[in-house]
Design an enzyme around this catalytic site. Structure first.
Site: not given
Length: 258
Positions: A142, A184, A254
């Site tokens: 990520r 998320s 995130e």
């Protein structure tokens, strides 16, 4: 270039924000270096005082195929990429089916599902007008260090769109809440899950005003209707503090807070 007013309480997936002037960059425009580039606003939490923002116009919502290379504009929505791959029997893009937003957003955070992520299939990215090979760009879970404005990406074409994989991935992600969210909220720490940690400190289902840590999946911050930036930010800070105090683990967002 032109300015467009975007109401982030309607445009962003978490439905938080206010009408904001956003600079739209067209093909051939000089790239401003004093503005934050946004895409589909699917992982953004926009504050009442965001930095100067810009978006890529529809000029960058393109897909072209030359021999065994697919070139896709960064403003192209992920849903249309999957549709193209399915229609032309191109493999590798199945995981994009449940990742809302644009290609640019996927590139900026190396978006993915389970072991599938965009850098696994990426050949190169056009950053500030120059093509750079994917393997030369620092990236990880990520995360991708693009160091500039990505306008296009190239992928080597492999045939064999996998309908079973598509179905499996869609089923895999059916445990997500239906209320507006930004996906998320935190990255999963090494060998653990952010959702498990948030639940373990007793925050699953906890509300602040109209924002809530979801009852369905604790790592999803959901908007129950009219939620504000302040409410969302207080829940994010609360989760970080509680998890740090109890497990000595620093949760990393995130979600992008502007």
């Amino acid at each position: 270039m032109f300015f467009k007013t975007i109401d982030f309480s309607k445009y962003s997936s978490i439905k938080v924000g206010q009408p904001t002037q956003v600079l739209m960059r067209e093909e051939g425009d000089v790239i401003p270096n004093d503005r934050y580039l946004i895409g589909g606003a699917n992982n953004l939490l926009v504050s009442p005082a965001p930095p100067p923002l810009m978006m890529l116009s529809k000029d960058f919502s393109t897909i072209t195929q030359e021999e065994n290379i697919l070139t896709i504009g960064a403003a192209m929505p992920t849903g249309r990429i999957v549709s193209y791959a399915k229609k032309h029997n191109v493999a590798g893009f199945e995981f994009c089916s449940k990742l809302p937003g644009t290609l640019g957003g996927m590139l900026a955070m190396n978006a993915g599902v389970k072991e599938y992520e965009i850098f696994n299939i990426l050949h190169s990215i056009k950053i500030n007008g120059k093509w750079i090979l994917a393997k030369e760009i620092e990236h990880g879970y990520r995360f991708a260090k693009l160091e500039g404005i990505a306008t296009h990406a190239r992928f080597k074409i492999h045939h064999g769109f996998n309908k079973k994989l598509l179905k499996d991935l869609l089923n895999l992600r059916s445990n997500q809440p239906h209320e507006p969210s930004a996906g998320s909220a935190f990255k999963n720490p090494k060998d653990d899950y952010a959702g498990r940690l948030i639940e373990a400190v007793g925050l699953k289902g906890v509300r602040q005003g109209q924002m809530q840590w979801s009852n369905v999946h604790a790592n999803f911050l959901v908007n129950l209707g009219g939620g504000t930036f302040e409410e969302a930010k207080s829940l994010i800070d609360l989760a970080k503090n509680e998890v740090l105090n109890r497990f000595d683990i620093q949760l990393v967002e995130e979600i992008k807070i502007l």
